[in-house]
Each structure stands twice: as structure tokens, then as C-alpha cells.
Write an enzyme that holds these catalytic residues in place. Structure first.
Site, PDB file in Angstrom:
ATOM      1  N   ASP A  22       0.728  -1.238  -0.004  1.00  0.00           N
ATOM      2  CA  ASP A  22      -0.059  -0.060   0.001  1.00  0.00           C
ATOM      3  C   ASP A  22       0.764   1.245   0.033  1.00  0.00           C
ATOM      4  O   ASP A  22       0.250   2.251   0.039  1.00  0.00           O
ATOM      5  CB  ASP A  22      -1.026  -0.021   1.083  1.00  0.00           C
ATOM      6  CG  ASP A  22      -2.123  -0.599   0.953  1.00  0.00           C
ATOM      7  OD1 ASP A  22      -2.405  -0.865  -0.415  1.00  0.00           O
ATOM      8  OD2 ASP A  22      -3.163  -0.628   1.620  1.00  0.00           O
ATOM      9  N   ALA A  23       2.256   1.186  -0.015  1.00  0.00           N
ATOM     10  CA  ALA A  23       2.866   2.247  -0.319  1.00  0.00           C
ATOM     11  C   ALA A  23       2.599   2.926  -1.671  1.00  0.00           C
ATOM     12  O   ALA A  23       2.583   1.975  -2.590  1.00  0.00           O
ATOM     13  CB  ALA A  23       4.305   2.303   0.281  1.00  0.00           C
TER      14      ALA A  23
END
Lengths: 607, 346
Positions: free
Chosen positions: A222-223
Site C-alpha cells: 500500500d505504499a
């Protein structure tokens, strides 16, 4: 066989019984549609328990439906035309039995068709619009029908955190916190509900060029990776406003606070430097750069207790400082200062600080599909992947975030966003307006016409090595929101610092420069590893270490008499004491035990 | 050599590791229980509730269960298994009776029998009459509608009421406490019996039962019949079974520590303030766990002493915890100690 009675309940109370429940219910409904019974009355026949429930009380959520009779919608094309010409309005439809409101119980008797196509001979009602199965918030997202419901819930909470043009009079407002996005854009893929709400006038995001790709592990879990040049061109840049307020309070006895630069004799004087940015009136000057520790509003207050004032100097001179100081870690420019009166005939000062928030590592972003992520890396434009047309994405989204979460709407938005950008027009992503295949094919046609791959893939090149990627990357344009969780407001460090008075343990929380709690589970980890010394370091040496004197004779806690240079036991008067290192919390425990008449005594072993 | 390698090091906090190793997967346990419709089997407590039940050392499991294997000569025959099952299944009068009507005037009790239940239990009214007569010494007769009329030799209405309740609860058939027995078939085609009660002592005596392979989930039953060592194994087996059912893999050795701790004092103790924690010697250890005030007050009232030797107390104090690196101390040779003292003295 004896026919069973069907009881009729009005607002939960039995008022009688009927023999033919279905006929009775039908009659009541017809009467309501003809306006003989109030439209706020709902009636339901529950065949399972053979009861009729009539509800006319308050607190029932109800929603409107178009009435369908004999497989035909009562909202005829003629009526629609009249509505369009504004000859009639919604209330006309309500009064004339075209639309009615159903409550939860009556809904049990209804068979509701989503739209005209789905009407069968059993259908009793039709939705005003199929969109209404979602709420207003979810309907501002494109293609919600292609996403997992859980993602809708998440999007609904993220959109509330989005920075944008939150009010057009932001410059006149003194909100305690305000986040203002620079150059907000309306989404390229919009919805009808979004337009009806006129959200384009209060936009809260920007259209990002997104590629679905990994980037050397920098967008794991999710970065997201962002393009440095995009950020430098002003992408997702925002301003953070914070207002500090103070008032010249009045106290019993005729004394009151005064806004001014405190004289050096003031109690708790912060030093000449801290007040250097204040004007003559004790308020800070606009457009002044301020850093942590700078005084924004200089204020002196009368002494807390009258006794304090008895001493040297007159009452006038004995004042204490109660200035408003910029908090630790904050900085910015004074945006505006106002001085106003209150109803209590006191003066009120408000100072608004503004500071620029350029996207940095750790800032949070989210799309309209419950997909959020924080920036983990800001990559120079030349190192980002690029297409043969020289298009460099603003943001790289990790492909692993898509399959499990089933946010297919995200992909559709990317595709239509890309196609619409090329065609130079806005796209409509209203729920249930088109089927997915239709959406894809329409976009594919446009993309093809402009010389792009039909389904949004691009041949891309590695920005660092210049090599062509073996796989094609799916790229598109997605509307992203910058959420207000920003590192600049959260960053905090501490090595040594303030401690609590009661326990001598470090304080908790950012506002108090606190430490991070080393909790019970963390303790378990160290015990489990047998790391005794590290555990002692965390729990004693870096926390509430205290040295106390223990009487070798009676075992009570003593003290050191610095005038005589001997330790003393106050209980037995002995001078034979030993110094021990224990946690202050334990000393506190001993003290509290003594306070409840339990006398703990400590027998010391050999060192 | 290998064996040496696998030995636990001195000072290793095995208890703490065991607790975390069971506790962490415990958080993943599903509270939901699946029901399989139409299957003739008994529902048992599983998952977290069962785990808590075992560790709390409850006297009786909420869903007792016995698995009774038959001797080889019986195991292949369904009829024989069924016969045994009906022998085991408890049948009380209230199970085959619809209601009891007391006739205080004529000092008798009419028992209305449930014909269907009677048939299922394979009993006749006269059989029951005989049993009741034998057990209670009351006169019993069967009516035309094949109901029972009981004449107890008591006078007072309260006594009659008492009699009727006692009669209703009396065991007519089966083994006391054995519950309901159901015949099942395993993969090898052998029949076995599962039962919703516990009385292994009585069941082991039955001729067709393979006494060695009888299984119960009642730890206290095992303790009563076979002793602590067996109870320790029962705890271990139940823990393993419960965890495996949930698809969790916890090393057996962690569970062994738990089982050992629960049985080390000669009987089955729970993990908690009524069991092994409550039996701790250290006041602070107990006070740090539960009921702080009670332990401190009692310690004060009885002048208890705390040696401060365990983990919890030393954390409280800020001393080195006696595990791992904290469990070793430097031994100073005699003369070196004297030398140090001399230096101090000067």
C-alpha cells in the site's frame, strides 16, 4: 376449518381483527394513494404470523418508490415530460399516487424493480433511480457497482479526510484547523450525483496519471511512489491553517488579563527573544515567520493567589506570563491577526498561522475506491518509468493491491480517465448506468483512435537503466484525494524529557513530548527472549529509576540528611541504612500501602 | 549429540514462551461453530470456549462426550452396537412420560406415558411398573390406556409431591451419567459409540466394550478413575484436539508445560486465581494478577513475606528478571570477596 383471525396492530397496539387481511391491506393502500389516508401511514401484512401492522408514528426511516401496477410504471413518459417542463413537481407525484414512501415493514410486502427493464407482472414498485441503493457519499465515486462493498465503506470515511477547497470563504474563516488544496480539480470520471451535489465547485482532489507497477520494492504493501517533478509542479500541494485563540479574561476582584509584551519582571518570563516578534499591542505582526517557541499573543495575568502578591513590589508589577506560544514542531507564517470584542466585554485575539504542506514521504493519499496509501518514495522524474510518448506517471500503484480487494472500479476509472483525457471530455461513471463491458469497449475505441493500446497498457521503459520492461504497464488517470494525515503534523521524537510528577515515569502523548509506551506485550517479548538487562534498561534505567535509603534494622524507607551527611531512618532513628535502586513506581506502591495502614518492611539481602 | 542440541537452555523462560505460543494462535480462533444438518452426531464445545474450559479446570465439561470402542468380535455388527447403545443410554421416567398427575385425595400419582418415547426406548408400561415397585416400594398398576398409577406408601401431600418428582427423575434403564449413546461407523467399517455423558468406570465393566480405548473429554472423570498422571495426559489430549480442530499448530511441548503446571500439585488445578496463580507464594505476584487489594490486605494481616524471586516482582521492583541473562550471577571467590570488603572498610 375455522378461519383464523388476523389481528390488526396500530403503532404496536391491537385495535381489532379482519377476516381477509390481503383485501384489507389493499383497500388501505388504495385509500392512501387516493389521498384519503395520510401518505405517512404505512401498512404491512405479515403472512408468517398472520398479522397486519399499521404504522403512523415517528422515527421510521422511509424511502420513496414509484408505484407499479399491472407491470406498468405509474410514472408515464407524459408525466416525465411535464416534470421536465416544470409543469408539475415531486409533490404532485406524491399526491397523485405515482410515488409513495414505504417504511421497513411495508417494504416486506413490496417487490421492487431496479428499473423499468426489470419490471415483471408481480412487481409492485420501482426505484426512483437504481443509484439509490448506494448512499450519497458512495455515489460520488465512479463505478461503485464494480467494487467490493467493504471498499465503499472505506472510501466513505476517506473522502471525509480529503483536503480540498473546503469553503470558498476560507480566507475569512478562523477554523482551528484548515486544510486547503492548491488547484483542486474536478474528477475526469464524474457521476450524476457528484454533479447534482455541485461538488465540482468544492473539489477535493486532483487527477493523477497512475501506472500500475512496482518500483524496486518502494511501493510494497500500500505504499505509493510519487514523481518528484510532479510534486514540484504543484501536484497535491496544500496549505495548512491553524488558528490560536486567546481572550483577556476577567477575574473576581476587578483584575483581568492584558494583551501586551510582558515586562521582564513577569513570573514565568520566557526571555526577550521569545517576544521579539510581537507588535506594540502584544499581538504578533502579520506575515511574520514564526518558529516553535515564538510567542503569538503576549498576555499577562494577575497572580493566581492573593498571597503571592504580598511581598516586594506593587500588585501591578506582580503578574504572571500566560502568553500563547507556538507549539513544538510547528512553524509557518502569520496569515492574519484579528482583535475583537466578546459578549462578555473582553477582548479576544485570534492568530491564524499558515504553513505550506508539500507532499513528502509519509503523507497519505487515497483514490475513490477505498484504496489508500502513503508515499514511501519520491523519485526524480528521470528515474521514473516512461512510455514511448514520454508520459511519466505521477504515481505508481502496486498491482498487488488490486486482486484481493477486488476494486475493479479503480481499474475502470483508470481506463475511462485515460480515454476521456485524450478525448478532452468528462466521463460519466454513475452506478448502473452502463455495464462494465460497455465501459471498457467505449474507452478502448477512443484509446485506439488516439493511437494508444486498446486496454490501457503501455510499453514502458525503466527510467534508471533505459531498458524496456518486458511487460506492458497498465496506465490511466485516477482522481486521488490527499488525506489530512501528514507526517509534518505527527512527527515526534524524544530521547530524554519530561516525566510525570506522580510516578516519575515519562509522559505520554505528542503534546507533552512524551515517549512511546513499552507495554505489557513488549515486556513479554523481552522476558521470552531472556533479555533481562534490556528489560531493566527499558523499565528502570530509562524510566523511573529512583535511589532510596532502606533501614537495615527496621526495613522502612529513610532519607539522607545532607546537613549531617548521614542517612536517617525516621522510624527507629538508626543511621544504619543502605542505598538501593528501585523503580519509583514501587516506592509509590510502598507509600500508598502505608497510606492504607499497611506497613511494608524491606529486608535487604547481600549485594 | 543431537539430543543435547535440542535441550532447552538453562534460564529459558519456557512458561512465558508457552503462554505466548498458545495465546497468540488463540486470538485467531473462530467462535463460530459449524453445524452439519442431518448428521447423527453429538455437538461438542470447540474452539476458544472449550480451550477456556480446559484451562479453567471446570468440574464438568459443558458438552460431555465419551467415545466407546467395541471389542473386535462386536465391532462389525450394527445390531450388537445398537444393543450396547441402548444398554448405555440413560432412560429416566420423565423421558418416557408426558406428565405426572398427583391425586392427593386418593393418595396416588398418575403417570401419563409417551407411547412413542416408550417405543424408542424399547420398554413396556408393565416393565416400568415393575422397576418403580422395586425401586420405591410403591404399588404400581397399568391402566387401560396403558398409563401408570402409582400408590406410594406416604400420606402427606408434600410427600406425595416429593415422591412424584423423585419417580420422574429415577433411572429406568442405562448407565448413570452416561447420557445418550449414538452408534457411528468409522472409516474401517467398525461401529463405535459416542455418548453425551460420562461414566467410564461403569462402562469399562461392560463385556463388549474395549476398555483400553475408551475416551472421555471429562478431565476430572479421568482424574477420579485413573489419577493425576492420566489427568495430565487427558488435559494434553484435549488441548491438542481443540487446537487441531481449529487448524492451529502449537508445539506439543508448550501444551505439556501447561498440562504439567496444572497437575504438578497432585490434583487438577486451574490456570487462574483459584488455581495455580492463586497458589503462588509471592504476594506481589498474586496482587499483580487479580484481586490486588485482597492479597495485599491479607498479606498485611498475616505478616506475609515475599522473597521477590519471580519475574513479576522483579519487574515491579526494577531488578534483573531471573530468566535468560538475568538468571546467572557472578560467583566471587572467597578471598576476592574479603579483599573487596577490605577496600570498602578503608
Amino acid at each position: 376449518m375455522q378461519e383464523e383471525k388476523c389481528y390488526v396492530y396500530l403503532n404496536g397496539i391491537v385495535i381489532g381483527s379482519v377476516k381477509e387481511p390481503e383485501k384489507f391491506v389493499k383497500e388501505v393502500r388504495n385509500a392512501r394513494r387516493q389521498g384519503m389516508v395520510s401518505g405517512e401511514v404505512n401498512i404491512a401484512y405479515l403472512p408468517d404470523i398472520n398479522e397486519i401492522h399499521i404504522n403512523a408514528d415517528k422515527g421510521r426511516p422511509r424511502r420513496p418508490y414509484i408505484i407499479v401496477e399491472d407491470g406498468k410504471s405509474k410514472l408515464t413518459p407524459e408525466l416525465i415530460q411535464k416534470l421536465k417542463n416544470k409543469e408539475i413537481d415531486f409533490n404532485y407525484l406524491l399526491r397523485n399516487g405515482v410515488v409513495e414512501y414505504l417504511d421497513a415493514e411495508e417494504e416486506e410486502n413490496a417487490l421492487v424493480a431496479m428499473d423499468e427493464e426489470h419490471i415483471t407482472k408481480d412487481t409492485t414498485h420501482m426505484e426512483l433511480t437504481p443509484v439509490s441503493v448506494f448512499g450519497l457519499t458512495v455515489n460520488t465515486a465512479p463505478y461503485p457497482e464494480h467494487n467490493n462493498v467493504a471498499r465503499h465503506v472505506m472510501f466513505a470515511s476517506y473522502i471525509k479526510q480529503a483536503q480540498g477547497l473546503y469553503a470558498s470563504n476560507f480566507n475569512l474563516r478562523y477554523d482551528s484547523r484548515g486544510y486547503l488544496l492548491f488547484y483542486p480539480q474536478r474528477p475526469i470520471v464524474s457521476t450524476r450525483v457528484y454533479d447534482d451535489l455541485h461538488l465540482e465547485k468544492r473539489a477535493s482532489g486532483q487527477n493523477f496519471v497512475v501506472a500500475v507497477a512496482t518500483y524496486y520494492g518502494y511501493n510494497i504493501a500500500d505504499a505509493v511512489v510519487m514523481n518528484k517533478a510532479s510534486i514540484e509542479r504543484g501536484l497535491a500541494r496544500s496549505m495548512f491553517y491553524k488558528t490560536y485563540v486567546d481572550e483577556e479574561r476577567r477575574y473576581p476582584g476587578g483584575q483581568h488579563d492584558v494583551f501586551k509584551i510582558p515586562p521582564a519582571t513577569t513570573e514565568n518570563y520566557l526571555g526577550e527573544h521569545a517576544y521579539s516578534k510581537l507588535g506594540e499591542d502584544g499581538l504578533i505582526e502579520p506575515e511574520m515567520h514564526v518558529e516553535e517557541g515564538d510567542v503569538l499573543i503576549g498576555k499577562v495575568s494577575p497572580p493566581r493567589f492573593i498571597e503571592e502578591s504580598i511581598g516586594v513590589g506593587s500588585l501591578e508589577e506582580k503578574v504572571r506570563d500566560s502568553s500563547i506560544v507556538l507549539k513544538k514542531g510547528e512553524s509557518g507564517v502569520v496569515d492574519s491577526v484579528i482583535l475583537a470584542g466578546t459578549l462578555g466585554a473582553t477582548r479576544l485575539a485570534k492568530v491564524r498561522i499558515r504553513s505550506l504542506r508539500i507532499p513528502e514521504i509519509g503523507d497519505k493519499f487515497g483514490s475513490r475506491h477505498g484504496q489508500k496509501g502513503v508515499i514511501a518514495m519520491i523519485v526524480p522524474q528521470e528515474d521514473m518509468p516512461f512510455s514511448e510518448n514520454g508520459i511519466i506517471p505521477d504515481l505508481l500503484l502496486n498491482p498487488n493491491g488490486i486482486p484481493q480487494r477486488m476494486t475493479f472500479g479503480h481499474l475502470l476509472e483508470m481506463l475511462t480517465g485515460k480515454a476521456s483525457s485524450l478525448a478532452g471530455r468528462l466521463a460519466d461513471g454513475t452506478a448502473f448506468s452502463k455495464n462494465g463491458k460497455q465501459v471498457i469497449e467505449e474507452s478502448a475505441k477512443i484509446l485506439e483512435a488516439y493511437g494508444f493500446q486498446r486496454y490501457g497498457e503501455e510499453v514502458m521503459y525503466n527510467g534508471i537503466t533505459g531498458e524496456r520492461f518486458k511487460a506492458t504497464l497498465f496506465t490511466g488517470v485516477v482522481y486521488y484525494n490527499r488525506l489530512y494525515h501528514m507526517v509534518a503534523n505527527k512527527l515526534q521524537v524524544r530521547s530524554r524529557g519530561t516525566v510525570q510528577i506522580l510516578t516519575h515515569q515519562p509522559t505520554e502523548g505528542k503534546a507533552r513530548q512524551g515517549g512511546l509506551r513499552f507495554g505489557e506485550m513488549e515486556k513479554d517479548v523481552l522476558v521470552g527472549h531472556g533479555a533481562s538487562l534490556l528489560l531493566k534498561d527499558r523499565l528502570l534505567d530509562q524510566s523511573d529509576k529512583a535511589e532510596i535509603w532502606i533501614c537495615n534494622e527496621c526495613g522502612s524507607v529513610g532519607y539522607y540528611d545532607y546537613t549531617k551527611h548521614v542517612p536517617v531512618c525516621p522510624l527507629c532513628g538508626s543511621n544504619n541504612l543502605s542505598k538501593v535502586e528501585i523503580s519509583y513506581a514501587f516506592k509509590l506502591l510502598l507509600d500508598e500501602l502505608k497510606a492504607m495502614h499497611i506497613n511494608p518492611s524491606i529486608k535487604l539481602g547481600e549485594e | 549429540m543431537k539430543n543435547e542440541q535440542y535441550k532447552v537452555h538453562p534460564g529459558e523462560p519456557v512458561g512465558m514462551i508457552a503462554a505466548e505460543s498458545i495465546g497468540e494462535p488463540g486470538t485467531q480462533m473462530i467462535l463460530r461453530i459449524f453445524h452439519f444438518a442431518g448428521l447423527a452426531s453429538t455437538m461438542t464445545t470447540t474452539g476458544l470456549p472449550r480451550l477456556i474450559e480446559i484451562l479453567d479446570a471446570r468440574k464438568e465439561p459443558t458438552t460431555p462426550q465419551m467415545i466407546i470402542r467395541l471389542k473386535e468380535s462386536y465391532a462389525k455388527s450394527f445390531e450388537k452396537a445398537l444393543e450396547l447403545a441402548s444398554k448405555i443410554t440413560e432412560v429416566r421416567l420423565r423421558d418416557v412420560a408426558k406428565r405426572a398427575v398427583e391425586d392427593f385425595q386418593n393418595k396416588r400419582v398418575l403417570i401419563v406415558l409417551d407411547k412413542q418415547a416408550l417405543k424408542a426406548a424399547d420398554m413396556t408400561p408393565s416393565q416400568i411398573a415393575g422397576l418403580v415397585e422395586k425401586k420405591f416400594g410403591a404399588k404400581a398398576s397399568v391402566t387401560k390406556e396403558s398409563n401408570l398409577i402409582l400408590k406410594p406408601n406416604v400420606e402427606k401431600p408434600s410427600e406425595i409431591r416429593n415422591f412424584s418428582t423423585r419417580v420422574m427423575h429415577s433411572l429406568l434403564k442405562g448407565i448413570e451419567g452416561a447420557g445418550k449413546a449414538i452408534v457411528s461407523q468409522d472409516k474401517n467399517g467398525e461401529f463405535y459409540i459416542t455418548s453425551t455423558g460420562n461414566n467410564i468406570e461403569a462402562i469399562m465393566k461392560l463385556e463388549s466394550v474395549d476398555a483400553q480405548s475408551i475416551y472421555t473429554n471429562d478431565i476430572f472423570e479421568v482424574y477420579r478413575v485413573f489419577g493425576v498422571e492420566a489427568a495430565r495426559n487427558a488435559i494434553l489430549n484435549e488441548l491438542v484436539r481443540t487446537l487441531e480442530e481449529q487448524g492451529l499448530t502449537v508445539d506439543k511441548r508448550h501444551l505439556k508445560i501447561v498440562a504439567d503446571a496444572m497437575t504438578a500439585q497432585g490434583d487438577v488445578k486451574s490456570i487462574g486465581r483459584h488455581g495455580i496463580v492463586g497458589a503462588k507464594e509471592s504476594v506481589f505476584s498474586r496482587a499483580a494478577f487479580e484481586e490486588t487489594v485482597k492479597h495485599l490486605v491479607n498479606a498485611a494481616a498475616f505478616g506475609e513475606q515475599d522473597d521477590m524471586m519471580d519475574v513479576a516482582e522483579n519487574i515491579l521492583l526494577g531488578k534483573l528478571v531471573p530468566v535468560g541473562t538475568g538468571s546467572v550471577k557472578l560467583k566471587v571467590a572467597g578471598d576476592a570477596k574479603q579483599k573487596k570488603q577490605k577496600e570498602k572498610g578503608e
